[in-house]
Design a protein around this motif. Structure first.
Motif, PDB file in Angstrom:
ATOM      1  N   VAL A  20      62.152  12.034 -40.624  1.00 49.93           N
ATOM      2  CA  VAL A  20      61.035  11.169 -40.227  1.00 49.93           C
ATOM      3  C   VAL A  20      61.563   9.838 -39.706  1.00 49.93           C
ATOM      4  O   VAL A  20      61.068   9.306 -38.711  1.00 49.93           O
ATOM      5  CB  VAL A  20      60.051  10.975 -41.413  1.00 49.93           C
ATOM      6  N   GLY A  21      62.579   9.293 -40.359  1.00 50.58           N
ATOM      7  CA  GLY A  21      63.168   8.030 -39.906  1.00 50.58           C
ATOM      8  C   GLY A  21      63.785   8.158 -38.529  1.00 50.58           C
ATOM      9  O   GLY A  21      63.645   7.281 -37.678  1.00 50.58           O
ATOM     10  N   SER A  22      64.453   9.282 -38.256  1.00 48.70           N
ATOM     11  CA  SER A  22      65.064   9.517 -36.941  1.00 48.70           C
ATOM     12  C   SER A  22      64.008   9.597 -35.860  1.00 48.70           C
ATOM     13  O   SER A  22      64.154   9.025 -34.773  1.00 48.70           O
ATOM     14  CB  SER A  22      65.888  10.805 -36.955  1.00 48.70           C
ATOM     15  N   ILE A  23      62.934  10.301 -36.139  1.00 50.81           N
ATOM     16  CA  ILE A  23      61.847  10.425 -35.164  1.00 50.81           C
ATOM     17  C   ILE A  23      61.233   9.050 -34.901  1.00 50.81           C
ATOM     18  O   ILE A  23      60.947   8.700 -33.752  1.00 50.81           O
ATOM     19  CB  ILE A  23      60.789  11.430 -35.663  1.00 50.81           C
ATOM     20  N   ALA A  24      61.053   8.261 -35.949  1.00 48.43           N
ATOM     21  CA  ALA A  24      60.487   6.925 -35.781  1.00 48.43           C
ATOM     22  C   ALA A  24      61.393   6.048 -34.923  1.00 48.43           C
ATOM     23  O   ALA A  24      60.916   5.307 -34.046  1.00 48.43           O
ATOM     24  CB  ALA A  24      60.256   6.279 -37.154  1.00 48.43           C
ATOM     25  N   VAL A  25      62.693   6.130 -35.131  1.00 46.87           N
ATOM     26  CA  VAL A  25      63.642   5.340 -34.345  1.00 46.87           C
ATOM     27  C   VAL A  25      63.607   5.779 -32.883  1.00 46.87           C
ATOM     28  O   VAL A  25      63.589   4.951 -31.960  1.00 46.87           O
ATOM     29  CB  VAL A  25      65.070   5.443 -34.931  1.00 46.87           C
ATOM     30  N   ILE A  26      63.563   7.066 -32.636  1.00 48.00           N
ATOM     31  CA  ILE A  26      63.526   7.581 -31.255  1.00 48.00           C
ATOM     32  C   ILE A  26      62.248   7.115 -30.560  1.00 48.00           C
ATOM     33  O   ILE A  26      62.287   6.659 -29.410  1.00 48.00           O
ATOM     34  CB  ILE A  26      63.646   9.118 -31.251  1.00 48.00           C
ATOM     35  N   LEU A  27      61.112   7.217 -31.226  1.00 47.52           N
ATOM     36  CA  LEU A  27      59.850   6.747 -30.637  1.00 47.52           C
ATOM     37  C   LEU A  27      59.903   5.252 -30.348  1.00 47.52           C
ATOM     38  O   LEU A  27      59.457   4.802 -29.290  1.00 47.52           O
ATOM     39  CB  LEU A  27      58.672   7.068 -31.558  1.00 47.52           C
ATOM     40  N   CYS A  30      61.989   4.673 -27.250  1.00 46.43           N
ATOM     41  CA  CYS A  30      61.273   5.081 -26.033  1.00 46.43           C
ATOM     42  C   CYS A  30      60.232   4.041 -25.641  1.00 46.43           C
ATOM     43  O   CYS A  30      60.155   3.633 -24.478  1.00 46.43           O
ATOM     44  CB  CYS A  30      60.606   6.438 -26.243  1.00 46.43           C
ATOM     45  N   ILE A  31      59.436   3.611 -26.577  1.00 49.85           N
ATOM     46  CA  ILE A  31      58.396   2.626 -26.291  1.00 49.85           C
ATOM     47  C   ILE A  31      59.018   1.290 -25.896  1.00 49.85           C
ATOM     48  O   ILE A  31      58.586   0.643 -24.942  1.00 49.85           O
ATOM     49  CB  ILE A  31      57.446   2.476 -27.502  1.00 49.85           C
ATOM     50  N   PHE A  32      60.048   0.875 -26.576  1.00 53.89           N
ATOM     51  CA  PHE A  32      60.736  -0.373 -26.259  1.00 53.89           C
ATOM     52  C   PHE A  32      61.285  -0.338 -24.833  1.00 53.89           C
ATOM     53  O   PHE A  32      61.142  -1.294 -24.072  1.00 53.89           O
ATOM     54  CB  PHE A  32      61.879  -0.611 -27.263  1.00 53.89           C
ATOM     55  N   SER A  33      61.897   0.794 -24.448  1.00 49.49           N
ATOM     56  CA  SER A  33      62.483   0.886 -23.108  1.00 49.49           C
ATOM     57  C   SER A  33      61.409   0.879 -22.027  1.00 49.49           C
ATOM     58  O   SER A  33      61.623   0.359 -20.940  1.00 49.49           O
ATOM     59  CB  SER A  33      63.371   2.123 -22.986  1.00 49.49           C
ATOM     60  N   LEU A  34      60.241   1.443 -22.322  1.00 47.66           N
ATOM     61  CA  LEU A  34      59.164   1.415 -21.335  1.00 47.66           C
ATOM     62  C   LEU A  34      58.689   0.002 -21.045  1.00 47.66           C
ATOM     63  O   LEU A  34      58.386  -0.345 -19.916  1.00 47.66           O
ATOM     64  CB  LEU A  34      57.980   2.267 -21.816  1.00 47.66           C
TER      65      LEU A  34
END
Length: 155
Positions: A20-27, A30-34
């Motif tokens: 869950v922590g990995s998925i949260a970091v990836i999301l 992604c949002i930060f880069s957008l």
């Protein structure tokens, strides 16, 4: 025989928390880069010329149209090859205005070379490829009317 189930349960919980922590970091990434993408400049496409003093063709550039209209039969065959390459390259590079102009010049060269039906067919395909540009479609229709109503003056 009772085996201690506590370490197995802790391991499953740890794996779930890490996933869950990995998925949260990836999301988050992604949002930060957008939100931090570099801004792109908007590209404005120039309007096709409406000046009645230009050569009677749909292309908006006076000089480029004149070279097609003043070309001899020998020059036209080379010009058609070059215009076909310009049109295809502009289409592949995502340059609609350049592709439209090269396409109209190519249709004009076909017509000037005496290939009336090919000029009409190609102009119709241009209208199908760029239906969103009302001015361009209007110019294409006018050009087809010109083709149907007259013959080019071949030098």
């Amino acid at each position: 025989m009772e085996v201690n189930q506590q370490p197995k349960k802790n391991r499953k919980t740890l794996v779930a928390v890490v996933a869950v922590g990995s998925i949260a970091v990836i999301l988050f990434l992604c949002i930060f880069s957008l939100y931090h993408l570099p801004e792109r400049e908007t590209i404005e496409t120039p309007e096709l010329s409406e000046n009645p003093n230009y050569v009677a063709s749909p292309a908006g550039d006076f000089e480029e149209t004149n070279d097609v209209m003043s070309a001899s039969q020998e020059e036209l065959s080379e010009m058609i090859g070059n215009l076909e390459m310009q049109y295809e390259n502009a289409k592949l590079n995502g340059e609609p205005y350049t592709a439209q102009q090269a396409g109209l010049r190519l249709a004009l060269a076909y017509w000037k070379a005496g290939e009336k039906q090919q000029a009409i067919d190609f102009t119709n395909s241009l209208m199908q490829n760029y239906p969103y540009d009302d001015n361009f479609v209007k110019k294409c229709r006018e050009f087809i009317d010109t083709i149907n109503s007259s013959q080019p003056q071949i030098k």
